[in-house]
Design an enzyme around this catalytic site. Structure first.
Site, PDB file in Angstrom:
ATOM      1  N   TYR A 177      41.399  26.426  28.881  1.00 30.11           N
ATOM      2  CA  TYR A 177      40.755  25.937  30.102  1.00 30.11           C
ATOM      3  C   TYR A 177      41.621  24.902  30.808  1.00 30.11           C
ATOM      4  O   TYR A 177      41.120  24.015  31.494  1.00 30.11           O
ATOM      5  CB  TYR A 177      39.364  25.382  29.786  1.00 30.11           C
ATOM      6  CG  TYR A 177      38.306  26.459  29.837  1.00 30.11           C
ATOM      7  CD1 TYR A 177      37.502  26.631  30.950  1.00 30.11           C
ATOM      8  CD2 TYR A 177      38.162  27.357  28.791  1.00 30.11           C
ATOM      9  CE1 TYR A 177      36.566  27.644  31.018  1.00 30.11           C
ATOM     10  CE2 TYR A 177      37.226  28.379  28.845  1.00 30.11           C
ATOM     11  CZ  TYR A 177      36.427  28.516  29.967  1.00 30.11           C
ATOM     12  OH  TYR A 177      35.508  29.532  30.026  1.00 30.11           O
ATOM     13  N   GLY A 302      33.488  35.498  31.000  1.00 23.98           N
ATOM     14  CA  GLY A 302      34.786  35.607  30.350  1.00 23.98           C
ATOM     15  C   GLY A 302      34.744  35.158  28.907  1.00 23.98           C
ATOM     16  O   GLY A 302      35.397  35.744  28.034  1.00 23.98           O
ATOM     17  N   ASP A 303      33.973  34.099  28.616  1.00 25.61           N
ATOM     18  CA  ASP A 303      33.824  33.632  27.236  1.00 25.61           C
ATOM     19  C   ASP A 303      33.074  34.657  26.391  1.00 25.61           C
ATOM     20  O   ASP A 303      33.423  34.900  25.235  1.00 25.61           O
ATOM     21  CB  ASP A 303      33.087  32.296  27.214  1.00 25.61           C
ATOM     22  CG  ASP A 303      33.847  31.214  27.949  1.00 25.61           C
ATOM     23  OD1 ASP A 303      34.971  30.893  27.522  1.00 25.61           O
ATOM     24  OD2 ASP A 303      33.331  30.697  28.953  1.00 25.61           O
ATOM     25  N   ARG A 304      32.017  35.253  26.986  1.00 23.19           N
ATOM     26  CA  ARG A 304      31.277  36.285  26.262  1.00 23.19           C
ATOM     27  C   ARG A 304      32.190  37.475  25.957  1.00 23.19           C
ATOM     28  O   ARG A 304      32.150  38.045  24.863  1.00 23.19           O
ATOM     29  CB  ARG A 304      30.087  36.730  27.104  1.00 23.19           C
ATOM     30  CG  ARG A 304      29.266  37.880  26.570  1.00 23.19           C
ATOM     31  CD  ARG A 304      28.468  37.498  25.338  1.00 23.19           C
ATOM     32  NE  ARG A 304      29.219  37.670  24.101  1.00 23.19           N
ATOM     33  CZ  ARG A 304      28.771  37.322  22.915  1.00 23.19           C
ATOM     34  NH1 ARG A 304      27.586  36.753  22.792  1.00 23.19           N
ATOM     35  NH2 ARG A 304      29.509  37.508  21.843  1.00 23.19           N
TER      36      ARG A 304
END
Length: 524
Positions: A177, A302-304
């Protein structure tokens, strides 16, 4: 063997059932019994504190033409690599390596990350915090504070817990990030060593470092991929600048095993290194489509996606299969309200319907989740063997009755009991995939009973729809629907179309190969 979860703050003990890995670019290739029920996943990246401030706007400020938000609720939870770690935790033992500040927000992050093992690094500046202010679900402004979050004091001695965790893991997820973790030389060295032994998924950021060589899967979105390709010494042009071609350009530039470029509602494009290839030749790029989602919040998708992909790779899937699962999971995540839906579900407690696409969802949970999104829930059932125009006409008409359509699909055993030993002609997995490919169908639930009363009682659709060859008196589930206040609707039948008729035509045209008995119960 299933291991108990590690205590917070401690690096888990040595693996009891290690997964073998071979070759510099290998993913797990063990027999199923060698894959642990809960793999050990190390998440490395930058952690944020995400805050949602919800309220209502009924007036403008007297000193400027800006809305005044009357705050009703404030929710906060880990974001960035913290969210990715929480999404991995239901199916894996997770170690999170990330800079954490020694301030009040840092303590809040530690408290909310109690389900994972923390290996904290020094953190430059206060905790990075992102606050979204919203009125009636509409975002008005986002405020970013804190940071920069660059890891501080990383030395061979302080990085030893990181080395130990990476030495025992089954897979790694790098959740970049832009805080500086992926630019730290020592951490990059450790990640590069690990990428040669176990699957490593790298979720990049424009301000982060490039993926280390030999990553099993790199997951930029389309904008990130095009930006990264444009910064190459020899940037692609013309047709080579399109997303599918860019995926393979980046795969070779980054020396990655595969690159999966996510493209929102278009799904993902995966370029994977051909077996035995030396990176010189272009790879075949596969398109893995997504189910369209309307009116949804993509925050956290995006994290999923990355969390699902690393879980599947840890269990031995190929990169393409892992991306296919990740696309489906990200679509379900968006449809369930995104990161804010996830936070609301966590705050609501254990009885809430959590937006966790990897976990099997009960019929009652599915009904509750769909009803919570608003709109009318419609359901129907059938065998749908040899899907034909009559089926499609009925399903399309059913979907027009409401906002969500759930199909209860009879299992192979149920079809055999209803139709005879030679049915179904098409097995369950294929029948389900065909139905899920229809735009009018939102969800497919397998039904093992011969009649759907119990499933209807669990799902509780607002409308129960059946084809016109059924009568309400002939539907035992009608009483269930009426009992909770639902409606039964029969839909017009498209004459001359039936599975039985299709089978009869096959028997008539080739009687030697047609073994399906002529006496069958009513067509689905």
């Amino acid at each position: 063997m299933t291991r108990p979860g590690p205590a917070a703050g401690a690096v888990p003990p040595a693996r009891l059932t290690p997964v073998p890995h071979t070759g510099p670019h290998a993913v797990p290739d063990a027999v199923p019994d060698a894959v642990p029920a809960r793999p050990l996943v190390v998440v490395v990246g930058d952690v944020l504190l995400d805050r949602d401030v919800d309220g209502t706007v009924t007036r403008l400020a007297p000193d400027a033409p800006v809305p005044v938000v009357d705050v009703a609720q404030v929710r906060q939870s880990p974001g960035g690599a913290g969210l990715a770690a929480l999404l991995c935790a239901p199916r894996a033992d997770v170690v999170l390596v990330a800079p954490l500040a020694d301030d009040a927000d840092g303590e809040e992050l530690r408290r909310q990350l109690a389900d994972v093992t923390l290996v904290p690094l020094g953190h430059e500046g206060p905790t990075r915090r992102k606050t979204r202010v919203r009125s009636s679900g509409q975002s008005l402004v986002r405020v970013d504070e804190g940071g920069p979050g660059t890891p501080a004091g990383v030395t061979p001695e302080t990085a030893e817990p990181v080395r130990e965790a990476l030495a025992r893991c089954d897979a790694v997820l790098v959740a970049d990030y832009g805080g500086g973790v992926t630019r730290d030389p020592l951490l990059r060295e450790l990640l590069a060593e690990t990428a040669g032994r176990v699957p490593l998924v790298w979720d990049p950021h424009p301000r982060g470092g490039p993926p280390v060589p030999a990553a099993a899967l790199v997951t930029p979105n389309a904008a990130e991929a095009e930006r990264a390709a444009g910064n190459l010494p020899d940037p692609p042009a013309g047709q080579d600048g399109h997303v599918p071609a860019v995926a393979d350009v980046l795969r070779r530039a980054w020396a990655a095993r595969s690159v999966g470029v996510t493209a929102g509602e278009r799904g993902a494009f995966v370029a994977a290194r051909p077996d035995g290839d030396d990176d010189g030749a272009p790879a075949v790029v596969r398109h893995l489509p997504a189910r369209p989602v309307r009116g949804a919040d993509p925050c956290g998708a995006g994290d999923r996606f990355a969390a699902t992909a690393v879980d599947r790779l840890a269990r031995g899937d190929t990169p393409a299969d892992a991306v296919r699962e990740a696309v489906a999971a990200a679509s379900a995540w968006v449809a369930s309200g995104g990161a804010d839906g996830f936070r609301q579900a966590r705050d609501a407690g254990p009885r809430a319907v959590v937006a966790e696409p990897d976990r099997p969802v009960t019929r009652a949970e599915l009904g509750a989740r769909l009803r919570a999104t608003g709109g009318v829930l419609v359901a129907t059932s059938g065998c749908f063997d040899l899907l034909h125009a009559g089926h499609v006409s009925m399903l399309t008409a059913a979907r027009r009755l409401g906002d969500h359509l759930v199909v209860l699909l009879n299992s192979d055993r149920s079809v055999r009991r209803l139709k005879g030993p030679e049915r179904p002609v098409v097995p369950l997995a294929d029948r389900r995939r065909v139905l899920e490919g229809l735009e009018c169908v939102d969800h497919v639930v397998v039904l093992d009973d011969d009649e759907p009363s119990a499933a209807v009682a669990d799902l509780r659709p607002d409308i129960w729809a059946k084809g016109g060859d059924y009568t309400r008196s002939g539907l035992p589930e009608a009483a269930v629907v009426h009992a909770y206040g639902g409606r039964v609707v029969t839909l017009p039948r498209l004459d001359g179309r039936s599975t039985t008729g299709l089978v009869s035509q096959v028997r008539a045209s080739d009687p030697a190969n047609a073994t399906i008995p002529p006496t069958m119960r009513r067509s689905s």
